[in-house]
Design an enzyme around this catalytic site. Sequence first.
Site, short mmCIF file in Angstrom:
data_model
loop_
_atom_site.label_atom_id
_atom_site.label_comp_id
_atom_site.label_asym_id
_atom_site.label_seq_id
_atom_site.Cartn_x
_atom_site.Cartn_y
_atom_site.Cartn_z
N ASP A 1 3.44 2.38 -5.32
CA ASP A 1 2.60 3.31 -6.16
C ASP A 1 2.08 2.47 -7.24
O ASP A 1 2.83 2.24 -8.24
CB ASP A 1 3.42 4.56 -6.36
CG ASP A 1 2.60 5.31 -7.38
OD1 ASP A 1 1.31 5.07 -7.62
OD2 ASP A 1 3.12 6.54 -7.67
N VAL A 2 0.75 2.12 -7.34
CA VAL A 2 0.54 1.15 -8.49
C VAL A 2 0.47 1.93 -9.86
O VAL A 2 0.48 1.18 -10.79
CB VAL A 2 -1.04 0.43 -7.95
CG1 VAL A 2 -0.64 -0.46 -6.87
CG2 VAL A 2 -1.96 1.42 -7.86
N TYR B 1 -14.93 6.11 -12.64
CA TYR B 1 -15.03 4.93 -12.10
C TYR B 1 -16.00 3.83 -12.66
O TYR B 1 -15.16 2.59 -12.78
CB TYR B 1 -15.69 5.17 -10.58
CG TYR B 1 -15.57 4.00 -9.75
CD1 TYR B 1 -14.51 3.73 -8.65
CD2 TYR B 1 -16.68 3.10 -9.45
CE1 TYR B 1 -14.50 2.79 -8.10
CE2 TYR B 1 -16.67 2.08 -8.78
CZ TYR B 1 -15.52 2.01 -7.88
OH TYR B 1 -15.24 0.93 -6.80
N ASP C 1 0.80 -1.04 0.13
CA ASP C 1 -0.14 0.06 0.00
C ASP C 1 0.85 1.28 -0.05
O ASP C 1 2.27 1.08 0.10
CB ASP C 1 -0.84 -0.06 1.21
CG ASP C 1 -2.19 0.54 0.83
OD1 ASP C 1 -2.28 1.89 0.30
OD2 ASP C 1 -3.42 0.28 1.20
#
Length: 255
Positions: free
Chosen positions: A67-68, A160, A39
């Site tokens: 950091d994805v 989203y 995370d």
Amino acid sequence: MIRHDFSGKVALITGGASGIGLATARLFLEAGARVMVADLPHGSEAAMAALTPSATGGGELAFVAVDVTDPVSVSAMVQACVRRFGVLDIAVNSAGIAHGGIPTASYPLAEWKRVLDVNLNGVFYCMQAQLQVMLGRRQGAIVNLASILGGVATAGTPAYNASKHAVVGLTRSAALDHAADGIRINCVGPGYIETPMIQRATSDPQRQARITSLHPIGRLGQAPEMAQVIAFLASDAASFVTGAYYLADGGYTAQ
């Protein structure tokens, strides 16, 4: 709740410091898995404090910052997991953000890019790095977090909605690409779940009551319930399941 046995398994969980990711990490630890929680850096202390008691169930816990939205950071995350535990058996890609309340015509470009970067690009970067490790052993299970909004839509949430629809398609495509490699890839479509993200969005009692009413079961879902679905898809009990979009929505999409 069903008791799972993940003894000897290594699981990597992104977004593991809160919400569904945290509940999933707890379940895996209690089931004996070695778990790498990934995370943002600020979530590490809280996650480790919340999960350490769960490790007494036989699991082993470690944390890595990630950091994805950065492929380099994602690659480093996977390598950190392999260095710590030697293998990668299960990956749960749970990191995600929400933003809404603005119609498509006026939706800010910066928010569009931010939501897609975390929710879609992040899942792609994670899967690509995870698959590189799993392909070496020709086995593994990946579970991505989509949403009910991967199959339906709500007004005012174009980014989203788009990101979660795309995660479903990406999951199915990857599942087809790697079914013959011994790697199963599925995704979960939760309804509205009582997590910090949803609690912030439903702080108004009237809005919360309206959203609750959309679920025929009569309540919002709980993060541990979603963890059970994720655990099933990651387990040998789902050995013939790949490319699936599992809805867990209290009847939301059945209406």
